[in-house]
Design an enzyme around this catalytic site. Structure first.
Site, PDB file in Angstrom:
ATOM      1  CB  CYS A  88      -0.861   0.075   1.261  1.00  0.00           C
ATOM      2  SG  CYS A  88      -2.150  -1.174   1.321  1.00  0.00           S
TER       3      CYS A  88
ATOM      4  N   GLY B   1      -0.616   0.592  -5.035  1.00  0.00           N
ATOM      5  CA  GLY B   1      -1.936   0.018  -4.816  1.00  0.00           C
ATOM      6  C   GLY B   1      -2.978   0.727  -5.646  1.00  0.00           C
TER       7      GLY B   1
ATOM      8  CG  ASN C 295       3.099  -0.364   3.061  1.00  0.00           C
ATOM      9  OD1 ASN C 295       4.172   0.106   2.695  1.00  0.00           O
ATOM     10  ND2 ASN C 295       2.669  -1.529   2.628  1.00  0.00           N
ATOM     11  N   GLY C 296       1.515  -2.835   5.196  1.00  0.00           N
ATOM     12  CA  GLY C 296       2.127  -3.988   5.862  1.00  0.00           C
ATOM     13  C   GLY C 296       1.058  -4.994   6.232  1.00  0.00           C
TER      14      GLY C 296
ATOM     15  CE1 TYR D 125       6.667  -5.434 -10.357  1.00  0.00           C
ATOM     16  CE2 TYR D 125       5.752  -5.302  -8.157  1.00  0.00           C
ATOM     17  CZ  TYR D 125       5.578  -5.307  -9.515  1.00  0.00           C
ATOM     18  OH  TYR D 125       4.323  -5.178 -10.042  1.00  0.00           O
TER      19      TYR D 125
HETATM   20  P1  AMP Z   1       4.281 -14.001 -13.539  1.00  0.00           P
HETATM   21  O1  AMP Z   1       5.042 -14.510 -14.745  1.00  0.00           O
HETATM   22  O2  AMP Z   1       2.811 -14.215 -13.714  1.00  0.00           O
HETATM   23  O3  AMP Z   1       4.812 -14.533 -12.288  1.00  0.00           O
HETATM   24  O4  AMP Z   1       4.437 -12.424 -13.517  1.00  0.00           O
HETATM   25  C1  AMP Z   1       5.706 -11.850 -13.412  1.00  0.00           C
HETATM   26  C2  AMP Z   1       5.534 -10.361 -13.505  1.00  0.00           C
HETATM   27  O5  AMP Z   1       4.811  -9.885 -12.365  1.00  0.00           O
HETATM   28  C3  AMP Z   1       6.853  -9.638 -13.516  1.00  0.00           C
HETATM   29  O6  AMP Z   1       6.868  -8.809 -14.668  1.00  0.00           O
HETATM   30  C4  AMP Z   1       6.885  -8.785 -12.268  1.00  0.00           C
HETATM   31  O7  AMP Z   1       7.377  -7.504 -12.541  1.00  0.00           O
HETATM   32  C5  AMP Z   1       5.448  -8.719 -11.845  1.00  0.00           C
HETATM   33  N1  AMP Z   1       5.267  -8.772 -10.389  1.00  0.00           N
HETATM   34  C6  AMP Z   1       6.034  -9.333  -9.463  1.00  0.00           C
HETATM   35  N2  AMP Z   1       5.531  -9.196  -8.228  1.00  0.00           N
HETATM   36  C7  AMP Z   1       4.387  -8.533  -8.367  1.00  0.00           C
HETATM   37  C8  AMP Z   1       3.393  -8.061  -7.472  1.00  0.00           C
HETATM   38  N3  AMP Z   1       3.471  -8.317  -6.166  1.00  0.00           N
HETATM   39  N4  AMP Z   1       2.361  -7.353  -7.995  1.00  0.00           N
HETATM   40  C9  AMP Z   1       2.270  -7.134  -9.309  1.00  0.00           C
HETATM   41  N5  AMP Z   1       3.162  -7.571 -10.203  1.00  0.00           N
HETATM   42  C10 AMP Z   1       4.211  -8.255  -9.752  1.00  0.00           C
END
Ligand code: AMP
Length: 492
Positions: free
Chosen positions: A2, A29, A103-104, A254
């Protein structure tokens, strides 16, 4: 995940800056947004489902008067898109009125619920944040800081908080500092002959939002610290616990904006260096390096630099689509990828590609991306991921789902490679991440990668991780990160 923001702007309304701040945290978020304000006498709250620009629009803001404000945007997760779960929470308790943006994720909800007089029947929404708000609002201490000092030591898990009472804004970070929180200063307006706009103080999940709001970053709120922001005073710091920072490393990999700084590191630069480290760990013969847009771009730039190959953009991203990962269902997620990303045939056809992304969670998006690139004529697809495989679920606020949904918890790297259809696949090692950050392991939480959870998770992890039972054996949903896969019923 968040985003939280708080502002004290003596002589001026704080809602505008709190809205701008949280707008700059929208990436943290997209499910709901909200703001709570106070004019020194009375709290007012407005929150709704939707993006910040939809919820906190220009017609709404002028009605939110007062020089104190906190704002929040909530991470979207399966099945939890209900108004009651939007934040800030608000509670008029026996001790005080409070609003909280969190957030958490808290991990000892059951114990906390047992402390709440009247139990869960007194909660409007069954989230950990609602529970914490009720405990703090009911605490008999004469003052909010005393209530925080009494209640917070009983709370376990991850919490960066923006709290508002009638007179003050408080920034709080849990003793591990799992989630970021930064203190900033807003300079007085220059074109203000009456001297009404005397500047002010802000707290923010990320430094970039302070920059956007026209402020300057002062410092991180420390783990175990409460920072009190009040009209006409410099920030006051109070400790409620000894702190030892173990910031979530995934924030740097990320989540955070590339223009933010965490632990003194710029996130773009950190990710570029992770790409360089990955090129050293896993070189491969190819024609070009390309990112998975957008979050894979800094690491791809570093990889290209490290390996000495051209960097090209082989896919176009629709700017107006949200993150695929957080669409409400697997079905929509799968449809989402093609809506979001399309390959540039001109760039990829007939070429051997190194495709760099920051992480693989379920593998579903990655699999579709590889298929799209092959269909567009790529001759080889070598995947390079600038983080280690995610083996374990996060209990501290990132929605990495239950263990069985994490592809790396059930598949070896080679099995993942086969599933996603790549010619080769390599993940960056923990050592490589640390080398890129040039910081020691002890400063981070790496639990999703190595299973070493800094705060014990006292529940049966084999169960769905956010369905916990209270003393009556009734499910209690956890989290501002949402009750994943469950739908907390309003009012239960
Ligand atoms: P997947 O192949 O479905 O595991 O998706 C991988 C993609 O999800 C990568 O491009 C990441 O940048 C993105 N990603 C990783 N963690 C998250 C997250 N918590 N929320 C949204 N996207 C994510």
């Amino acid at each position: 995940m968040c985003g939280i923001f708080g502002a004290v702007t003596p002589g001026a309304d704080a809602a505008g800056i709190a809205a701008l701040g949280v707008f700059s945290l929208q990436h943290r978020g997209q499910e709901s947004a909200g703001i709570a304000v106070s004019d020194g006498e009375q709290l007012m709250l407005y929150k709704d489902l939707g993006l910040i620009a939809q919820v906190l629009d220009e017609r709404r803001l002028p009605s939110l008067r007062g020089h104190l404000a906190i704002s929040h945007c909530r991470y979207s997760t399966t099945g939890s898109t209900v108004w009651e779960n939007a934040q800030p929470t608000f509670r008029m308790g026996r001790g005080r009125a409070l609003a909280i943006g969190h957030n958490g994720n808290l991990v000892n909800t059951r114990e906390l619920l047992a402390r709440l007089e009247g139990g869960k029947s007194r909660l409007a929404a069954t989230t950990d944040t609602e529970l914490l708000t009720a405990l703090l609002a009911d605490d008999p201490s004469s003052d909010t800081v005393e209530a925080l000092k009494r209640v917070l030591p009983t709370v376990q898990g991850a919490y960066s908080l923006a709290i508002l009472d009638e007179k003050r804004v408080y920034g709080v970070r849990d003793p591990h500092g799992f989630r970021p929180l930064v203190l900033g200063r807003i300079e007085p307006a220059e074109d203000d002959p009456e001297g009404k706009h005397s500047g002010g103080w802000v707290i923010s999940s990320e430094s970039a939002a302070i920059d956007v709001a026209g402020g300057t970053v002062v410092r991180d709120v420390e783990p175990g610290e409460i920072v009190i922001l009040e009209e006409g005073k410099d920030p006051v710091s109070v400790r409620f616990a000894e702190g030892h920072e173990q910031l979530c490393v995934f924030e740097l990999i990320y989540f955070g904006r590339p223009d933010s700084y965490m632990l003194g590191r710029n996130l773009y630069e950190s990710r570029r260096r992770m790409g360089i480290a990955l090129a050293q760990e896993a070189p491969v013969a190819a024609d070009m390096v390309m990112p998975v847009p957008d979050t894979g771009a800094p690491a791809a730039a570093g990889f290209a630099e490290g390996i000495g190959l051209p960097y090209r953009e082989g896919m176009v991203r629709n700017r107006y689509s949200g993150r695929t990962f957080i669409q409400p269902s697997q079905h929509m997620r799968q449809r989402g990828v093609t809506v979001k990303l399309s390959p540039l045939r001109e760039v990829v056809a007939g070429r051997r590609l190194i495709v760099v992304d920051d992480s693989i969670v379920r593998g579903t998006t990655t699999r579709q991306i590889v298929a799209l690139l092959r269909k567009a004529g790529a001759t080889e697809v070598h995947l390079r991921i600038s983080s280690p495989p995610i083996h374990h679920p996060c209990f501290y606020g990132i929605d990495t789902q239950i263990e069985t949904e994490l592809i790396a918890s059930t598949h070896s790297v080679d099995e993942i490679r086969e599933f996603v259809g790549a010619d080769s696949l390599t993940f960056l090692s923990i050592k490589g991440v640390l080398q890129a950050l040039d910081l020691p392991y002890e400063q981070f939480c790496f639990a999703c990668f190595d299973g070493r959870y800094p705060v014990p998770v006292p529940y049966d992890t084999a169960r769905h991780k956010f369905v916990l039972e209270d003393a009556d054996g009734e499910p209690v949903s956890q989290g501002e990160a949402g009750a994943m896969g469950t739908r907390p019923e309003p009012g239960n």
